[in-house]
Write a protein that holds these residues in place. Structure first.
Motif, short mmCIF file in Angstrom:
data_model
loop_
_atom_site.label_atom_id
_atom_site.label_comp_id
_atom_site.label_asym_id
_atom_site.label_seq_id
_atom_site.Cartn_x
_atom_site.Cartn_y
_atom_site.Cartn_z
N VAL A 115 -0.66 -2.68 -7.05
CA VAL A 115 -1.73 -2.50 -6.06
C VAL A 115 -1.14 -2.15 -4.70
CG1 VAL A 115 -3.56 -3.68 -4.78
CG2 VAL A 115 -3.40 -3.95 -7.25
N ILE A 116 -0.12 -2.88 -4.30
CA ILE A 116 0.50 -2.63 -3.00
C ILE A 116 1.13 -1.25 -2.97
CG2 ILE A 116 2.37 -3.33 -1.46
CD1 ILE A 116 1.70 -6.23 -2.23
N ALA A 117 1.85 -0.88 -4.04
CA ALA A 117 2.49 0.44 -4.09
C ALA A 117 1.45 1.54 -4.00
CB ALA A 117 3.31 0.58 -5.37
N LYS A 118 0.35 1.38 -4.72
CA LYS A 118 -0.71 2.41 -4.69
C LYS A 118 -1.30 2.54 -3.30
CE LYS A 118 -4.70 3.95 -7.29
NZ LYS A 118 -4.26 5.29 -7.52
N ARG A 119 -1.48 1.43 -2.62
CA ARG A 119 -2.11 1.48 -1.30
C ARG A 119 -1.18 2.06 -0.24
NH1 ARG A 119 -6.50 -2.79 0.11
NH2 ARG A 119 -7.02 -1.05 1.45
N PHE A 120 0.14 1.99 -0.47
CA PHE A 120 1.07 2.48 0.54
C PHE A 120 1.60 3.88 0.25
CE2 PHE A 120 1.23 -2.00 1.74
CZ PHE A 120 1.08 -1.86 3.10
N VAL A 121 1.12 4.51 -0.81
CA VAL A 121 1.48 5.91 -1.05
C VAL A 121 0.87 6.72 0.09
CG1 VAL A 121 1.12 7.87 -2.61
CG2 VAL A 121 1.60 5.62 -3.53
N LYS A 122 1.57 7.73 0.57
CA LYS A 122 1.12 8.47 1.76
C LYS A 122 -0.31 8.98 1.65
CE LYS A 122 5.50 9.84 3.62
NZ LYS A 122 5.65 9.87 5.01
N LYS A 123 -0.72 9.44 0.48
CA LYS A 123 -2.05 10.01 0.35
C LYS A 123 -3.14 8.95 0.34
CE LYS A 123 -0.37 13.95 -2.23
NZ LYS A 123 -0.29 14.61 -3.50
N MET A 126 -4.20 2.97 3.44
CA MET A 126 -5.42 2.35 3.93
C MET A 126 -5.06 1.07 4.67
SD MET A 126 -7.64 2.41 0.48
CE MET A 126 -6.95 3.33 -0.85
N ARG A 127 -5.99 0.61 5.42
CA ARG A 127 -5.79 -0.67 6.08
C ARG A 127 -6.25 -1.78 5.16
NH1 ARG A 127 -7.43 -0.44 12.37
NH2 ARG A 127 -5.83 1.02 12.97
N TRP A 128 -5.60 -2.90 5.30
CA TRP A 128 -6.04 -4.09 4.57
C TRP A 128 -7.13 -4.76 5.38
CZ3 TRP A 128 -4.47 -5.16 -0.23
CH2 TRP A 128 -3.27 -4.62 -0.67
N THR A 129 -8.21 -5.04 4.74
CA THR A 129 -9.21 -5.87 5.42
C THR A 129 -8.78 -7.31 5.22
OG1 THR A 129 -10.58 -6.15 3.44
CG2 THR A 129 -11.06 -4.23 4.86
N PRO A 130 -9.12 -8.19 6.13
CA PRO A 130 -8.74 -9.59 5.94
C PRO A 130 -9.24 -10.12 4.59
CG PRO A 130 -9.51 -9.27 8.18
CD PRO A 130 -9.76 -7.99 7.45
#
Length: 145
Positions: A115-123, A126-130
């Protein structure tokens, strides 16, 4: 993991004392697997005394100090400190196993990493909501229990 490193280091010794040290470290591993921190804590100083005795024998015989013995002495001492400091967090894996519970959190760690890797891919940055961060941590901690 630390115990496996201790066992590997001990296997690097040569002589009859190697077998006794290996048995002692295996005994500590068994105690910790079954959540018996007190017995592990009693056994580790005995192993340290045995190593000190071996080092003293080397000195009296005029042999050069064993690098492996020194490394093992330091590693066992650090491990004993680790066990004392983390006694409350050491899990009784034997009981968990007998109850049919999971004893590994690898599947949870893998999911969190994906999940973290997918969210930090350049394309897909996204921001993490609390709330989202909180829910992800809940998944991670729920899987670890």
């Amino acid at each position: 993991m630390r115990i496996e490193q201790l066992l590997q280091t001990t296997r690097g010794l040569h002589g009859p004392e190697t077998e006794e040290l290996l048995k002692g470290i295996e005994r500590v591993k068994w105690f910790l697997w079954h959540g018996n921190v007190r017995r592990a804590d009693e056994t580790l100083p005995e192993l340290l005394e045995e190593i000190d005795g071996l080092r003293e024998q080397d000195r009296q015989a005029g042999r050069p100090p064993s690098v492996v013995l020194r490394k093992l002495d330091r590693a066992l001492d650090e491990f004993a400190t680790y066990v004392v400091n983390n006694a409350g967090a050491i899990v009784n894996y034997g009981e968990r196993y007998r109850c049919g519970e999971r004893i590994s959190t690898g599947f949870v760690e893998s999911a969190v990493n994906q999940v973290i890797a997918k969210r930090f891919v350049k394309k897909q940055q996204m921001r993490w909501t609390p709330r989202g961060a909180h829910l992800l941590l809940q998944v991670r901690t729920q899987g670890a229990e």
